[in-house]
Each structure stands twice: as structure tokens, then as C-alpha cells.
Design a protein around this motif. Structure first.
Motif, PDB file in Angstrom:
ATOM      1  N   UNK A 230       0.830  -1.184   0.000  1.00  0.00           N
ATOM      2  CA  UNK A 230       0.000   0.000   0.000  1.00  0.00           C
ATOM      3  C   UNK A 230       0.880   1.254   0.000  1.00  0.00           C
ATOM      4  N   UNK A 231       0.487   2.222  -0.849  1.00  0.00           N
ATOM      5  CA  UNK A 231       1.220   3.478  -0.914  1.00  0.00           C
ATOM      6  C   UNK A 231       0.723   4.403   0.198  1.00  0.00           C
ATOM      7  N   UNK A 232       1.632   4.943   0.966  1.00  0.00           N
ATOM      8  CA  UNK A 232       1.251   5.805   2.077  1.00  0.00           C
ATOM      9  C   UNK A 232       0.643   7.111   1.567  1.00  0.00           C
ATOM     10  N   UNK A 233      -0.417   7.572   2.217  1.00  0.00           N
ATOM     11  CA  UNK A 233      -1.043   8.839   1.855  1.00  0.00           C
ATOM     12  C   UNK A 233      -0.132   9.990   2.251  1.00  0.00           C
ATOM     13  N   UNK A 234      -0.154  11.101   1.487  1.00  0.00           N
ATOM     14  CA  UNK A 234       0.680  12.258   1.848  1.00  0.00           C
ATOM     15  C   UNK A 234       0.342  12.751   3.252  1.00  0.00           C
ATOM     16  N   UNK A 235       1.340  13.207   3.959  1.00  0.00           N
ATOM     17  CA  UNK A 235       1.119  13.733   5.302  1.00  0.00           C
ATOM     18  C   UNK A 235       0.382  15.066   5.214  1.00  0.00           C
ATOM     19  N   UNK A 236      -0.775  15.198   5.854  1.00  0.00           N
ATOM     20  CA  UNK A 236      -1.501  16.478   5.789  1.00  0.00           C
ATOM     21  C   UNK A 236      -0.796  17.536   6.616  1.00  0.00           C
ATOM     22  N   UNK A 237      -0.944  18.805   6.246  1.00  0.00           N
ATOM     23  CA  UNK A 237      -0.310  19.868   7.036  1.00  0.00           C
ATOM     24  C   UNK A 237      -0.906  19.953   8.431  1.00  0.00           C
ATOM     25  N   UNK A 238      -0.078  20.351   9.383  1.00  0.00           N
ATOM     26  CA  UNK A 238      -0.521  20.483  10.775  1.00  0.00           C
ATOM     27  C   UNK A 238      -1.050  21.897  11.025  1.00  0.00           C
ATOM     28  N   UNK A 239      -1.900  22.011  12.047  1.00  0.00           N
ATOM     29  CA  UNK A 239      -2.529  23.279  12.388  1.00  0.00           C
ATOM     30  C   UNK A 239      -2.012  23.810  13.724  1.00  0.00           C
ATOM     31  N   UNK A 240      -2.223  25.091  13.925  1.00  0.00           N
ATOM     32  CA  UNK A 240      -1.922  25.716  15.208  1.00  0.00           C
ATOM     33  C   UNK A 240      -2.751  25.093  16.315  1.00  0.00           C
ATOM     34  N   UNK A 241      -2.229  25.152  17.529  1.00  0.00           N
ATOM     35  CA  UNK A 241      -3.008  24.816  18.713  1.00  0.00           C
ATOM     36  C   UNK A 241      -3.493  26.116  19.347  1.00  0.00           C
ATOM     37  N   UNK A 242      -4.437  26.005  20.263  1.00  0.00           N
ATOM     38  CA  UNK A 242      -4.971  27.204  20.920  1.00  0.00           C
ATOM     39  C   UNK A 242      -3.874  27.965  21.660  1.00  0.00           C
ATOM     40  N   UNK A 243      -2.925  27.245  22.250  1.00  0.00           N
ATOM     41  CA  UNK A 243      -1.861  27.879  23.034  1.00  0.00           C
ATOM     42  C   UNK A 243      -0.889  28.677  22.174  1.00  0.00           C
ATOM     43  N   UNK A 244      -0.925  28.494  20.846  1.00  0.00           N
ATOM     44  CA  UNK A 244       0.011  29.186  19.956  1.00  0.00           C
ATOM     45  C   UNK A 244      -0.559  30.474  19.364  1.00  0.00           C
ATOM     46  N   UNK A 245      -1.774  30.843  19.764  1.00  0.00           N
ATOM     47  CA  UNK A 245      -2.365  32.102  19.326  1.00  0.00           C
ATOM     48  C   UNK A 245      -1.874  33.253  20.208  1.00  0.00           C
ATOM     49  N   UNK A 246      -2.028  34.504  19.738  1.00  0.00           N
ATOM     50  CA  UNK A 246      -1.646  35.629  20.594  1.00  0.00           C
ATOM     51  C   UNK A 246      -2.387  35.566  21.925  1.00  0.00           C
ATOM     52  N   UNK A 247      -1.702  35.644  23.040  1.00  0.00           N
ATOM     53  CA  UNK A 247      -2.376  35.544  24.344  1.00  0.00           C
ATOM     54  C   UNK A 247      -3.440  36.625  24.510  1.00  0.00           C
TER      55      UNK A 247
END
Length: 211
Positions: free
Chosen positions: A36-53
Motif C-alpha cells: 500500500x502506498x502511504x497517503x501524503x502527510x496532511x499539514x498540521x494546524x496551530x493549537x490554541x496555546x500558539x495564538x496571541x495571548x
């Protein structure tokens, strides 16, 4: 030649032919038949803690969804048809909210063209806002570029209605290879209350975190 030698030769030839056929079938078989061919890795998203405080509230992150958030469609919608996109929305229990949109293009060149188009759409958005409603005044500030991956650009967009309601948004467009991300932050108020330095840090994190 003795009869037993003829039989032995024929058997050897058949064995060799069978081996060759088996090898040929193995080479002709599709790759998916054996692995089986591996699916492309999807991009990761920000977490809540990484937003401007936020000075008096806590950020909460929603799950990642397909599509484009409603808040970005007016300014950016014309550039997005034909692309598969995903987004995550963030919220507080006060007036602040945020969103991250990611679009995976078919190549680095297509992603570069998309990022250029998105920047153009943001720069022209104030004119379209005012054209759509004469009761609203809109102003854009360019906060410059960031040296992350293939680059990012940060903007501030302020709107004010004729009856005094004001909103401030910070937007950024960044690219890592064949993937483009847009980060949007907003709350009531004006440019003076916008956390520009913290938002630049969030944008840098968002682009670095994609892959």
C-alpha cells in the motif's frame, strides 16, 4: 540421445520457462498489489496555546474541518475555487476569534501563484468592503514580511461603521513548498489594540508547523 535425457532436458526447459513467466508477472503487477502506498502527510494546524495571548480570556480550538471559514470568504473567496482546503477555528468567551486555513496545491509553482493572489485579494479588500456598503469605512495596514520557509506577509484590516462600531483583524499569508496557509485574528477595536508582534510570532509558528 537416450529417452531419459530428452525427458530431463524438456523438464528443465519447462522449469526455466515457468520461472521466467513468474518473474514477468511479478514485474507487471501493479505496485498496489503487493504494498500500500502511504497517503501524503496532511499539514498540521496551530493549537490554541500558539495564538496571541488574550489578556482576560482563554482560547479554545475547534476540530479541523473541510472548506473555507465564512469570515474569510468575502476577502479571499475569489482566489480559492478549485482548491481543496481545510481550516480550524478558534474562539474565546469574549469578542476575540481566530482561524487558520490551509490549502495544498499541486506544486510549489501553483502554491506560489496562489499566495501571490491571496496577498493581492487582501490588499484590495478594503475597496471592496466600502463598495459593498457605503456605511462602512475600511483601512489596511501592511506590517511587512516574515523570513519563514518560503515567506509570509502580515496585514491589519480595520473597519468602522457609520454608527461607530469598529473591528480590527490581523491576517497573514504564508507558504511552505506546495502548501499555503492563511491565519486570521479579530476582535472589536482598532489598530492600537492589535497584538501585531504576537501575531507575527503565531504566523511564523503556523508556517513552520505545516510540515
Amino acid at each position: 540421445m537416450p529417452t531419459r535425457d530428452v525427458h530431463a532436458t524438456t523438464a528443465s526447459a519447462l522449469t526455466a520457462l515457468t520461472a521466467l513467466l513468474a518473474a514477468g508477472l511479478a514485474l507487471a503487477a501493479p505496485a498496489g498489489a503487493t504494498a500500500k502506498v502511504s497517503a501524503p502527510t496532511p499539514p498540521k494546524f496551530l493549537s490554541a496555546a500558539e495564538l496571541p495571548p488574550h489578556p482576560s480570556a482563554t482560547w479554545t480550538a475547534d476540530r479541523v474541518k473541510d472548506g473555507v471559514p465564512e469570515e474569510l470568504k468575502f476577502c479571499l473567496g475569489a482566489a480559492l475555487p478549485g482548491y481543496d482546503s481545510r481550516y480550524r477555528a478558534f474562539r474565546t468567551d469574549l469578542d476575540a476569534s481566530a482561524r487558520q486555513l490551509t490549502i495544498v496545491a499541486g506544486s510549489d509553482a501553483k502554491a506560489k501563484a496562489l499566495a501571490t493572489r491571496l496577498n493581492k485579494e487582501i490588499r484590495s479588500c478594503p475597496t471592496r468592503i466600502e463598495g459593498s456598503d457605503p456605511e462602512i469605512e475600511a483601512e489596511l495596514k501592511d506590517y511587512g514580511t516574515l523570513p519563514v520557509e518560503e515567506g509570509a506577509h502580515v496585514y491589519g484590516l480595520h473597519t468602522e461603521t457609520s454608527y461607530g462600531a469598529t473591528d480590527i483583524s490581523l491576517l497573514s499569508v504564508g507558504r511552505d513548498g506546495h502548501t499555503v496557509t492563511v491565519v486570521d485574528w479579530g476582535q472589536l477595536g482598532g489598530f492600537a489594540g492589535a497584538p501585531v508582534a504576537a501575531f507575527k510570532k503565531t504566523t511564523t509558528t503556523a508556517v513552520n508547523k505545516l510540515y
